[in-house]
Write a protein that holds these residues in place. Structure first.
Motif, mmCIF file in Angstrom:
data_model
loop_
_atom_site.group_PDB
_atom_site.id
_atom_site.type_symbol
_atom_site.label_atom_id
_atom_site.label_comp_id
_atom_site.label_asym_id
_atom_site.label_seq_id
_atom_site.Cartn_x
_atom_site.Cartn_y
_atom_site.Cartn_z
ATOM 1 N N THR A 24 -18.222 10.503 5.022
ATOM 2 C CA THR A 24 -17.240 9.585 4.686
ATOM 3 C C THR A 24 -17.153 8.524 5.915
ATOM 4 O OG1 THR A 24 -16.115 11.280 3.515
ATOM 5 C CG2 THR A 24 -14.838 9.390 3.995
ATOM 6 N N SER A 25 -17.186 8.845 7.140
ATOM 7 C CA SER A 25 -17.018 7.651 8.218
ATOM 8 C C SER A 25 -18.305 6.776 8.052
ATOM 9 C CB SER A 25 -17.026 8.458 9.456
ATOM 10 O OG SER A 25 -16.897 7.540 10.603
ATOM 11 N N ALA A 26 -19.668 7.489 7.877
ATOM 12 C CA ALA A 26 -20.541 6.496 7.791
ATOM 13 C C ALA A 26 -20.713 5.590 6.430
ATOM 14 C CB ALA A 26 -21.875 7.471 7.531
ATOM 15 N N ILE A 27 -20.029 5.840 5.453
ATOM 16 C CA ILE A 27 -19.808 5.006 4.394
ATOM 17 C C ILE A 27 -18.879 3.890 4.667
ATOM 18 C CG2 ILE A 27 -18.866 4.957 1.969
ATOM 19 C CD1 ILE A 27 -21.695 5.840 1.862
ATOM 20 N N ILE A 28 -17.650 4.164 5.206
ATOM 21 C CA ILE A 28 -16.620 3.329 5.879
ATOM 22 C C ILE A 28 -17.239 2.286 6.673
ATOM 23 C CG2 ILE A 28 -14.777 3.024 7.120
ATOM 24 C CD1 ILE A 28 -13.555 5.519 5.941
ATOM 25 N N HIS A 29 -18.381 2.660 7.500
ATOM 26 C CA HIS A 29 -19.033 1.740 8.304
ATOM 27 C C HIS A 29 -20.054 0.928 7.586
ATOM 28 C CE1 HIS A 29 -16.416 3.562 11.108
ATOM 29 N NE2 HIS A 29 -16.487 2.685 11.892
ATOM 30 N N GLN A 30 -20.224 1.258 6.228
ATOM 31 C CA GLN A 30 -21.296 0.392 5.338
ATOM 32 C C GLN A 30 -22.612 0.930 5.748
ATOM 33 O OE1 GLN A 30 -20.240 -1.708 2.918
ATOM 34 N NE2 GLN A 30 -18.329 -1.288 3.599
ATOM 35 N N LYS A 31 -22.649 2.108 5.903
ATOM 36 C CA LYS A 31 -24.014 2.843 6.010
ATOM 37 C C LYS A 31 -24.527 3.635 4.502
ATOM 38 C CE LYS A 31 -24.282 1.577 10.287
ATOM 39 N NZ LYS A 31 -25.081 0.432 10.544
ATOM 40 N N ALA B 197 -7.940 9.551 2.493
ATOM 41 C CA ALA B 197 -7.218 9.757 3.790
ATOM 42 C C ALA B 197 -7.368 8.749 4.627
ATOM 43 C CB ALA B 197 -7.067 11.017 4.086
ATOM 44 N N MET B 198 -8.646 8.253 5.032
ATOM 45 C CA MET B 198 -9.270 7.504 5.860
ATOM 46 C C MET B 198 -8.799 6.073 5.564
ATOM 47 S SD MET B 198 -13.248 8.745 6.909
ATOM 48 C CE MET B 198 -13.341 10.343 7.675
ATOM 49 N N ILE B 199 -8.700 5.572 4.300
ATOM 50 C CA ILE B 199 -8.616 4.400 3.953
ATOM 51 C C ILE B 199 -6.979 4.318 3.931
ATOM 52 C CG2 ILE B 199 -8.327 2.642 2.011
ATOM 53 C CD1 ILE B 199 -10.961 3.854 1.044
ATOM 54 N N SER B 200 -6.234 5.047 3.567
ATOM 55 C CA SER B 200 -4.563 4.861 3.382
ATOM 56 C C SER B 200 -3.990 5.261 4.936
ATOM 57 C CB SER B 200 -3.957 5.756 2.366
ATOM 58 O OG SER B 200 -4.284 7.196 2.747
ATOM 59 N N GLY B 201 -4.686 6.189 5.717
ATOM 60 C CA GLY B 201 -4.021 6.731 6.825
ATOM 61 C C GLY B 201 -2.685 7.530 6.574
ATOM 62 N N LYS B 202 -2.428 7.717 5.190
ATOM 63 C CA LYS B 202 -0.966 8.399 4.877
ATOM 64 C C LYS B 202 -1.468 9.422 4.110
ATOM 65 C CE LYS B 202 1.486 4.171 4.711
ATOM 66 N NZ LYS B 202 2.379 3.488 4.415
ATOM 67 N N LYS C 47 -4.824 8.277 -13.205
ATOM 68 C CA LYS C 47 -4.903 6.790 -13.467
ATOM 69 C C LYS C 47 -4.872 6.179 -12.039
ATOM 70 C CE LYS C 47 -2.059 6.177 -17.617
ATOM 71 N NZ LYS C 47 -1.031 5.315 -18.228
ATOM 72 N N GLN C 48 -4.258 6.720 -11.066
ATOM 73 C CA GLN C 48 -4.332 6.240 -9.662
ATOM 74 C C GLN C 48 -5.707 6.637 -9.234
ATOM 75 O OE1 GLN C 48 -1.890 7.909 -10.767
ATOM 76 N NE2 GLN C 48 0.186 7.509 -9.697
ATOM 77 N N TYR C 49 -6.469 7.677 -9.798
ATOM 78 C CA TYR C 49 -7.849 8.142 -9.189
ATOM 79 C C TYR C 49 -8.916 7.203 -9.962
ATOM 80 C CZ TYR C 49 -12.005 11.213 -8.258
ATOM 81 O OH TYR C 49 -12.879 11.680 -7.982
ATOM 82 N N ARG C 50 -8.533 6.770 -10.955
ATOM 83 C CA ARG C 50 -9.351 5.979 -11.417
ATOM 84 C C ARG C 50 -9.443 4.456 -10.975
ATOM 85 N NH1 ARG C 50 -9.723 1.882 -15.700
ATOM 86 N NH2 ARG C 50 -11.536 2.130 -16.921
ATOM 87 N N SER C 51 -8.121 4.134 -10.461
ATOM 88 C CA SER C 51 -8.129 2.749 -9.713
ATOM 89 C C SER C 51 -8.761 2.770 -8.518
ATOM 90 C CB SER C 51 -6.527 2.352 -9.744
ATOM 91 O OG SER C 51 -6.408 1.427 -8.994
ATOM 92 N N PHE C 52 -8.749 4.033 -7.898
ATOM 93 C CA PHE C 52 -9.358 4.224 -6.511
ATOM 94 C C PHE C 52 -10.876 4.214 -6.630
ATOM 95 C CE2 PHE C 52 -11.246 7.540 -3.767
ATOM 96 C CZ PHE C 52 -10.775 7.170 -2.816
ATOM 97 N N LEU C 53 -11.174 4.968 -7.534
ATOM 98 C CA LEU C 53 -12.835 4.893 -7.711
ATOM 99 C C LEU C 53 -13.384 3.655 -8.066
ATOM 100 C CD1 LEU C 53 -13.211 8.131 -10.108
ATOM 101 C CD2 LEU C 53 -13.929 7.925 -7.552
ATOM 102 N N LYS D 20 -15.930 -2.102 -2.939
ATOM 103 C CA LYS D 20 -16.140 -2.202 -1.369
ATOM 104 C C LYS D 20 -16.954 -1.417 -0.776
ATOM 105 C CE LYS D 20 -10.855 -2.151 -0.482
ATOM 106 N NZ LYS D 20 -9.667 -1.614 -0.153
ATOM 107 N N PHE D 21 -17.859 -0.313 -1.234
ATOM 108 C CA PHE D 21 -18.608 0.420 -0.594
ATOM 109 C C PHE D 21 -19.878 0.290 -1.601
ATOM 110 C CE2 PHE D 21 -14.655 2.186 0.788
ATOM 111 C CZ PHE D 21 -14.653 1.774 1.997
ATOM 112 N N THR D 22 -20.702 -0.716 -1.379
ATOM 113 C CA THR D 22 -22.016 -0.836 -2.335
ATOM 114 C C THR D 22 -23.441 -0.316 -1.767
ATOM 115 O OG1 THR D 22 -22.438 -2.984 -1.391
ATOM 116 C CG2 THR D 22 -20.771 -2.779 -3.374
ATOM 117 N N GLN D 23 -23.384 0.247 -0.575
ATOM 118 C CA GLN D 23 -24.385 0.625 0.103
ATOM 119 C C GLN D 23 -25.188 2.120 -0.613
ATOM 120 O OE1 GLN D 23 -21.672 0.519 1.187
ATOM 121 N NE2 GLN D 23 -21.209 2.231 2.566
ATOM 122 N N GLY D 24 -24.311 2.890 -1.041
ATOM 123 C CA GLY D 24 -24.886 3.899 -1.675
ATOM 124 C C GLY D 24 -24.540 5.427 -1.056
#
Length: 306
Positions: free
Chosen positions: A191-198, A222-227, A246-252, A258-262
């Motif tokens: 997940t950390s790798a994805i956040i850093h666009q890997k 959790a990493m995105i919101s910090g809460k 509904k919130q899950y769909r919006s999140f996805l 935001k994360f298009t690298q795969g």
């Protein structure tokens, strides 16, 4: 003439075993005379007399040590052609069940694998090539000075401080007893790798891809919101119980923008090195996670864990 016989004969007439290592040749590449080759690997100083005493029926040939290089090239060329022909046969078999793109990707991956397997090992003179080595060190020093990590951040502060993140070319093994959280640690790193666009390749030999996705989305939210109250609990994602759909769909949808690298998850029966290499050539990831090593066979019938 059988190249296996010629290679063994050349070794018994003075050729060095190191020459075979340079060409990435070992007894695993042999079929008809594998036992004889294994004996020479275990006893590199064996003489013709001691070898013939153990293998009296071996057809020793008059091959000079200086001829080994040419024999090995013919041997590797024959094996490479055989590997390619098998790949072509499989592609033909898949004409009715695979799309043209899937067949092309399969053939490309197999061709790249043949090149990697049969190419001569590359060497680097780390004395004369000091300039590029210095440049790499300079880039690492600049990254540290600017407060960045050299490698891919894992989000585990102590590990990142000690290792500098996940560095290119490194193999990291997470050890622990069953149920102690090894897969969760991997999920956090991925997940950390994805956040850093890997780009991530995640091979899961036990969990189906929907469970990997659930852990990834739990970690990512959790990493995105910090809460904690902004996360999607793993149990809710796996069972549907208490899931705010509904919130899950919006999140996805937001994540896909935001994360298009795969983040590629493979959850079928991939247990050998050749299969793993083919996946790496196909998806070209920045980092690979394999869960777990105990099921890995390394390309033969022996299990690594055993």
């Amino acid at each position: 003439m059988n190249e296996e016989v010629l290679i063994i004969s050349a070794l018994l007439r003075g050729a060095r075993m190191a020459e075979l290592m340079k060409h990435k040749i070992s007894s695993k590449d042999f079929s008809a005379y594998r036992e004889e080759m294994q004996h020479l690997e275990r006893h590199p100083t064996a003489t013709r007399a001691t070898f013939k005493a153990k293998f009296p029926d071996f057809p020793l040939k008059k091959v000079g040590a200086d001829e080994l290089d040419d024999v090995v090239k013919e041997f590797k060329d024959r094996k490479a052609k055989y590997a390619l022909s098998r790949s072509i046969d499989k592609a033909i078999e898949g004409l009715d069940s695979m799309s043209a793109v899937e067949i092309a990707e399969f053939l490309q991956a197999q061709s790249d694998l043949v090149l990697k397997t049969h190419a001569v090992a590359a060497a680097r003179d780390i004395i004369s090539d000091w300039g590029s080595i210095y440049q790499q060190a300079k880039e690492r020093e600049a990254a540290v000075r600017s407060g960045k990590l050299v490698g891919i951040p894992t989000s585990i502060v102590g590990l990142d401080t000690a290792m500098g993140g996940l560095l290119p070319g490194e193999l990291i093994i997470i050890l622990g007893f069953q149920g102690e959280g090894k897969s969760w640690v991997q999920a956090e790193m991925a997940t950390s790798a994805i956040i850093h666009q890997k780009r991530v390749l995640y091979v899961s030999l036990e969990m189906p891809n929907y469970r990997v996705a659930a852990r990834f989305h739990t970690m990512l939210s959790a990493m995105i919101s910090g809460k904690k109250n902004k996360t999607f609990p793993n149990m809710a994602l796996e069972t549907g119980n208490g899931l705010k759909i509904k919130q899950y769909r919006s999140f996805l949808k937001d994540v896909s923008r935001k994360f298009t690298q795969g983040f590629y998850v493979v959850d079928n029966d991939v247990t050998g090195m050749a299969e793993l290499e083919a996946l790496v050539y196909q998806f070209k990831p920045d980092v690979v996670f394999w869960d777990y090593l105990g099921i890995f066979t390394g390309g033969d019938s022996k299990n690594v864990a055993g």
